[in-house]
Write a protein that holds these residues in place. Structure first.
Motif, mmCIF file in Angstrom:
data_model
loop_
_atom_site.group_PDB
_atom_site.id
_atom_site.type_symbol
_atom_site.label_atom_id
_atom_site.label_comp_id
_atom_site.label_asym_id
_atom_site.label_seq_id
_atom_site.Cartn_x
_atom_site.Cartn_y
_atom_site.Cartn_z
ATOM 1 N N VAL A 131 0.838 -1.205 0.000
ATOM 2 C CA VAL A 131 0.000 0.000 0.000
ATOM 3 C C VAL A 131 0.869 1.250 0.000
ATOM 4 O O VAL A 131 0.575 2.233 -0.709
ATOM 5 C CB VAL A 131 -0.947 -0.017 1.223
ATOM 6 N N MET A 132 1.952 1.235 0.771
ATOM 7 C CA MET A 132 2.843 2.393 0.808
ATOM 8 C C MET A 132 3.536 2.606 -0.527
ATOM 9 O O MET A 132 3.730 3.757 -0.959
ATOM 10 C CB MET A 132 3.875 2.199 1.926
ATOM 11 N N ALA A 133 3.913 1.526 -1.203
ATOM 12 C CA ALA A 133 4.521 1.661 -2.525
ATOM 13 C C ALA A 133 3.526 2.238 -3.525
ATOM 14 O O ALA A 133 3.879 3.095 -4.348
ATOM 15 C CB ALA A 133 5.020 0.297 -3.002
ATOM 16 N N LEU A 134 2.273 1.790 -3.439
ATOM 17 C CA LEU A 134 1.233 2.331 -4.321
ATOM 18 C C LEU A 134 0.998 3.811 -4.041
ATOM 19 O O LEU A 134 0.834 4.618 -4.967
ATOM 20 C CB LEU A 134 -0.061 1.538 -4.124
ATOM 21 N N ASP A 135 1.006 4.184 -2.765
ATOM 22 C CA ASP A 135 0.831 5.586 -2.387
ATOM 23 C C ASP A 135 1.952 6.452 -2.947
ATOM 24 O O ASP A 135 1.710 7.538 -3.475
ATOM 25 C CB ASP A 135 0.790 5.695 -0.859
ATOM 26 N N ARG A 136 3.197 5.990 -2.858
ATOM 27 C CA ARG A 136 4.334 6.760 -3.392
ATOM 28 C C ARG A 136 4.261 6.852 -4.914
ATOM 29 O O ARG A 136 4.629 7.885 -5.498
ATOM 30 C CB ARG A 136 5.648 6.108 -2.969
ATOM 31 N N PHE A 225 4.324 -8.269 -3.469
ATOM 32 C CA PHE A 225 5.706 -8.071 -3.909
ATOM 33 C C PHE A 225 5.737 -7.574 -5.353
ATOM 34 O O PHE A 225 6.491 -6.656 -5.692
ATOM 35 C CB PHE A 225 6.478 -9.377 -3.760
ATOM 36 N N VAL A 226 4.930 -8.181 -6.206
ATOM 37 C CA VAL A 226 4.850 -7.740 -7.603
ATOM 38 C C VAL A 226 4.314 -6.314 -7.675
ATOM 39 O O VAL A 226 4.795 -5.489 -8.482
ATOM 40 C CB VAL A 226 3.964 -8.705 -8.420
ATOM 41 N N CYS A 227 3.327 -6.001 -6.835
ATOM 42 C CA CYS A 227 2.774 -4.644 -6.787
ATOM 43 C C CYS A 227 3.847 -3.629 -6.402
ATOM 44 O O CYS A 227 3.934 -2.540 -6.980
ATOM 45 C CB CYS A 227 1.609 -4.598 -5.800
ATOM 46 N N ILE A 228 4.684 -3.994 -5.422
ATOM 47 C CA ILE A 228 5.758 -3.098 -4.980
ATOM 48 C C ILE A 228 6.769 -2.878 -6.097
ATOM 49 O O ILE A 228 7.167 -1.739 -6.391
ATOM 50 C CB ILE A 228 6.447 -3.678 -3.731
ATOM 51 N N LEU A 229 7.203 -3.962 -6.743
ATOM 52 C CA LEU A 229 8.189 -3.841 -7.816
ATOM 53 C C LEU A 229 7.647 -3.019 -8.978
ATOM 54 O O LEU A 229 8.361 -2.178 -9.551
ATOM 55 C CB LEU A 229 8.599 -5.232 -8.302
ATOM 56 N N THR A 230 6.369 -3.236 -9.320
ATOM 57 C CA THR A 230 5.768 -2.472 -10.416
ATOM 58 C C THR A 230 5.679 -0.991 -10.067
ATOM 59 O O THR A 230 5.985 -0.119 -10.895
ATOM 60 C CB THR A 230 4.365 -3.023 -10.734
ATOM 61 N N SER A 231 5.263 -0.689 -8.837
ATOM 62 C CA SER A 231 5.146 0.703 -8.406
ATOM 63 C C SER A 231 6.492 1.404 -8.455
ATOM 64 O O SER A 231 6.611 2.528 -8.971
ATOM 65 C CB SER A 231 4.571 0.765 -6.985
ATOM 66 N N TYR A 232 7.528 0.743 -7.942
ATOM 67 C CA TYR A 232 8.841 1.379 -7.928
ATOM 68 C C TYR A 232 9.453 1.457 -9.323
ATOM 69 O O TYR A 232 10.289 2.339 -9.585
ATOM 70 C CB TYR A 232 9.777 0.636 -6.968
ATOM 71 N N PHE A 233 9.053 0.588 -10.219
ATOM 72 C CA PHE A 233 9.515 0.704 -11.606
ATOM 73 C C PHE A 233 8.995 1.999 -12.224
ATOM 74 O O PHE A 233 9.758 2.762 -12.846
ATOM 75 C CB PHE A 233 9.037 -0.503 -12.412
ATOM 76 N N TYR A 234 7.709 2.263 -12.036
ATOM 77 C CA TYR A 234 7.142 3.499 -12.583
ATOM 78 C C TYR A 234 7.633 4.726 -11.824
ATOM 79 O O TYR A 234 7.760 5.817 -12.396
ATOM 80 C CB TYR A 234 5.620 3.425 -12.567
ATOM 81 N N ILE A 235 7.908 4.550 -10.528
ATOM 82 C CA ILE A 235 8.492 5.657 -9.761
ATOM 83 C C ILE A 235 9.869 6.002 -10.321
ATOM 84 O O ILE A 235 10.224 7.182 -10.475
ATOM 85 C CB ILE A 235 8.584 5.280 -8.266
ATOM 86 N N ALA A 236 10.662 4.966 -10.638
ATOM 87 C CA ALA A 236 11.995 5.199 -11.205
ATOM 88 C C ALA A 236 11.899 5.933 -12.536
ATOM 89 O O ALA A 236 12.710 6.835 -12.824
ATOM 90 C CB ALA A 236 12.726 3.872 -11.374
#
Length: 330
Positions: A131-136, A225-236
């Motif tokens: 949830v925190m990764a999605l929020d960021r 875990f997949v949700c976190i990796l996907t979120s941080y990919f788009y964040i990057a």
């Protein structure tokens, strides 16, 4: 709760027999069987436990006392801090008690209680990190729509949904364990009542337990875990579009530190629950378990919050207020 006992013609050691009511006990072997290492382990884990609890309590206090921190990101942080306190408190106090009393025993009911709350807070950490990764992702990649998308109702729904799902999931695993028979010797080569070593001790069929563990637990572990990796990919990708080199470097530094803790949590948890057990394990599961049950709750306050300027500012206000009140009383 009473479980079916072993056959009558079998020689039953005291641990298998339990007391007159037929209640089982288990032995938690801990991280080491060498007496000379026990004081070192006691001091090390006591220190880590105190730092984790106090660090997360300070974060909750700072967020609760400063109205400027009543935002979605800090709501999730406060819940993560609470979850981390519950997570480590489920495991470490019993471990320290066993070392201090030189007793490795834990009752059947105590073992199931530890199993339930461990599953609850482990899953809650899992969901809150996602949830925190999605929020960021929403804050960095879609800043114009962030206030509308992450409104208060939706944030509360995300947190409440995480609590409901994790509570139900932990309850399912605990109830499935109650249907198992344990014929002894009930020796758990671990420092807490975890699901995997408990299933290995059962003398009745664990087919249903194994199926639920692989299907349900695997899904609830891998999907966030997949949700976190996907979120941080788009964040990057969004960070790469930042014009300021200093701002880009700071953003990448924060993302790297976040992902390092997330990777530590998930790789060790997946190694314990979803990878085939090695024979002999050589203590691999115990080491991995220390990583995600003790080390990650210890690191989370530093990585997610205590490096944050707003949280440090709120903590500074609390300290200055307390010092002012102390001087006023003097």
């Amino acid at each position: 709760m009473t479980l079916p006992g072993p056959p009558r013609d079998r020689q039953i050691p005291d641990l298998d027999r339990g007391n007159q009511t037929g209640t089982y006990e288990f032995l938690l072997m801990g991280l080491s069987e060498h007496p000379e290492q026990q004081p070192l382990l006691f001091g090390l884990f006591l220190g880590m436990y105190l730092v984790t609890v106090w660090g997360n309590l300070l974060i909750i206090l700072a967020i609760g006392s400063d109205v400027h921190l009543h935002t979605p990101m800090y709501l999730f942080l406060a819940n993560l801090s609470f979850s981390d306190i519950g997570f480590i408190s489920t495991v470490i106090p019993k471990m320290l008690s066993n070392i201090g009393s030189r007793s490795k025993r834990i009752s059947y009911g105590g073992c199931l209680t530890q199993l339930y709350f461990f599953g609850l807070f482990a899953d809650l950490d899992n969901f809150l990190l996602a949830v925190m990764a999605l929020d960021r992702y929403m804050a960095i990649s879609q800043p114009l729509h962030y206030a509308i998308t992450m409104n208060s109702q939706r944030c509360i729904l995300l947190v409440a949904g995480s609590w409901v799902v994790t509570t139900f999931h932990a309850l399912v695993h605990t109830l499935l364990v109650t249907r198992l028979s344990f014929c002894g010797p009930n020796v758990i080569p671990h420092f807490f009542c975890d699901l995997v070593p408990l299933l290995k001790l059962a003398c009745s069929s664990t087919h249903v337990n194994d199926l639920v563990l692989i299907l349900v637990a695997g899904t609830l572990l891998i999907a966030p875990f997949v949700c976190i990796l996907t979120s941080y990919f788009y964040i990057a990708l969004a960070i790469l579009g930042i014009d300021s080199p200093k701002g880009k470097q700071k953003a990448f530094s924060n993302c790297t530190s976040h992902l390092s803790v997330v990777s530590l949590f998930y790789t060790t948890a997946i190694g314990v629950y979803l990878c085939p057990p090695s024979s002999p394990s050589g203590g691999k599961d115990q080491v991995f378990s220390v990583m995600y049950t003790v080390v990650t709750p210890l690191l989370n306050p530093f990585i997610y919050s205590l490096r944050n300027r707003d949280v440090k500012g709120a903590l500074g206000k609390i300290l200055r207020r307390n010092m002012f009140n102390t001087l006023s009383w003097d």
